[in-house]
Design a protein around this motif. Sequence first.
Motif, mmCIF file in Angstrom:
data_model
loop_
_atom_site.group_PDB
_atom_site.id
_atom_site.type_symbol
_atom_site.label_atom_id
_atom_site.label_comp_id
_atom_site.label_asym_id
_atom_site.label_seq_id
_atom_site.Cartn_x
_atom_site.Cartn_y
_atom_site.Cartn_z
ATOM 1 N N UNK A 1 0.778 -1.121 0.091
ATOM 2 C CA UNK A 1 0.000 -0.194 -0.072
ATOM 3 C C UNK A 1 0.731 1.247 -0.103
ATOM 4 N N UNK A 2 0.329 2.223 -0.694
ATOM 5 C CA UNK A 2 0.941 3.549 -0.679
ATOM 6 C C UNK A 2 0.212 4.381 0.473
ATOM 7 N N UNK A 3 0.785 4.874 1.371
ATOM 8 C CA UNK A 3 0.342 5.606 2.661
ATOM 9 C C UNK A 3 1.150 6.949 2.753
ATOM 10 N N UNK A 4 0.210 8.087 2.943
ATOM 11 C CA UNK A 4 0.759 9.525 3.080
ATOM 12 C C UNK A 4 0.932 9.689 4.582
ATOM 13 N N UNK A 5 2.069 10.174 5.076
ATOM 14 C CA UNK A 5 1.982 10.228 6.614
ATOM 15 C C UNK A 5 1.957 11.862 6.798
ATOM 16 N N UNK A 6 1.034 12.350 7.327
ATOM 17 C CA UNK A 6 0.923 14.027 7.447
ATOM 18 C C UNK A 6 1.642 14.320 8.646
ATOM 19 N N UNK A 7 2.605 15.252 8.448
ATOM 20 C CA UNK A 7 3.165 15.735 9.799
ATOM 21 C C UNK A 7 4.177 14.651 10.620
ATOM 22 N N UNK A 8 4.459 14.885 11.901
ATOM 23 C CA UNK A 8 5.169 13.891 12.633
ATOM 24 C C UNK A 8 4.171 12.825 13.121
ATOM 25 N N UNK A 9 4.567 11.221 13.138
ATOM 26 C CA UNK A 9 3.781 10.212 13.480
ATOM 27 C C UNK A 9 4.795 9.429 14.268
ATOM 28 N N UNK A 10 4.735 9.574 15.580
ATOM 29 C CA UNK A 10 5.712 9.005 16.613
ATOM 30 C C UNK A 10 5.614 7.508 16.356
ATOM 31 N N UNK A 11 4.403 7.224 16.290
ATOM 32 C CA UNK A 11 4.307 5.518 16.073
ATOM 33 C C UNK A 11 5.133 5.068 15.057
ATOM 34 N N UNK B 1 4.458 1.902 1.472
ATOM 35 C CA UNK B 1 5.490 2.967 0.725
ATOM 36 C C UNK B 1 5.125 4.138 1.699
ATOM 37 N N UNK B 2 5.722 4.868 2.509
ATOM 38 C CA UNK B 2 5.277 5.836 3.283
ATOM 39 C C UNK B 2 5.912 7.293 2.514
ATOM 40 N N UNK B 3 5.072 8.157 2.379
ATOM 41 C CA UNK B 3 5.254 9.363 1.657
ATOM 42 C C UNK B 3 4.743 10.577 2.920
ATOM 43 N N UNK B 4 5.894 11.517 3.107
ATOM 44 C CA UNK B 4 5.572 12.380 3.962
ATOM 45 C C UNK B 4 4.913 13.564 3.449
ATOM 46 N N UNK B 5 3.930 14.187 4.009
ATOM 47 C CA UNK B 5 3.163 15.457 3.217
ATOM 48 C C UNK B 5 3.050 16.389 4.691
ATOM 49 N N UNK B 6 2.465 17.656 4.319
ATOM 50 C CA UNK B 6 2.183 18.533 5.377
ATOM 51 C C UNK B 6 0.716 18.821 5.241
#
Length: 381
Positions: A75-85, A102-107
């Motif tokens: 899966x393609x997942x977008x991480x918004x901001x900081x995710x401490x987990x 597949x983690x992509x950082x976004x704001x």
Amino acid sequence: MTPTTSTEPKVPAQRGGRAGATGERERVSAFWSLSRAMLLGMKRDRTATFFILLFPLVFLVFFGTVTKGSGSPHAKVAQVGAVKLFDSMQGDARNGLNEVLTITRTDDEAATLEKVRKGDFDAMIEQGPDGKVELRYSAADTVRAGALQGILNSVVQSANQAATGQPPAYVLDSQQVEDKSLKPIQFLTPGLLGWAVATGAVFGAALTLVNWRKTKVLRRLRLAPISAGTVVSSRVVVSLLTALLQSAVFLVVATGFFGLKLTGDWWLVIPLVICATLAFMSIGLLAGSVAKTEEAANGISQVIVLPMSFLSGSFFPLDDAPGWLKAISEVMPLHYLVTAAQSVLTRGGGVMDALPTMGGLLLFAAVLTAVAWKLFKWEDD
């Protein structure tokens, strides 16, 4: 004078034993001559050869190629901001997460949500100041959505355990019953093989019968010194040879190119295919008996084969189908062929997994052949 013709060979009466032997040899000769003529006719008809032998193989190659490298849904997942987990994961734990996500950082939360709706991302993950992790996913792909929820639940449980320092009270040891190297081709091959056998037998019998009636071949055969049993048995032999050739090609391609692993008494697929061919031929004979043109025979065969293929699990499993749909599937012979073929080819099944199906297919063939015989006509009205 014009020589007279007779439908029976002239044999001296006093040579009854020799006459019987001669008649038997003539029947055998007629049987093999008809079978050879049918095989040569199919060989010359390249269109028929393609649709009976090669067209089903195209489906196997296509689906086999598409699913060859498939495993767990990625899966393609977008991480918004900081995710401490996620950010706190290191070493093997992080590597394991990267194998499935597949983690992509976004704001921008709003823009990311819109991309999830459009399918650019499968899900969006963010974490609030209170530690609450929020997952927003698309339900367009239910399999991937379920996998995402399972992955996130696993990560959350592991993080909670690490935070408390207490071991879990219960541990689930989950293992699949099949070989861990199981691939989609294990499920595709039996289903597509069943569809190919059904298609070849139904269309072959229906179109041949109508064509022979239309071109007066049946009339000439009726007047010839050979029995209807000889004609029918030669057609059966040709159909059986075609089905067995289909099966051999399917298994060679699936094992040689796509990694199909044969298990159990896989050779039982041979008598299964033989019994199934007789059953589906009886459907074709019934369609050919009521149809007056090749177009009608083709239409009737399509109406029978296509729904039966989709409702019998040839292309996709019916595990999540409604109960009424499963009930319809269970009255179709192709359902039992696909189920039994899966059992003996890929699930380690044996004789008792195939024997009831073979008996049921033969009984089905006998009943429908009897009905077709009642409706059969040598010539059009």
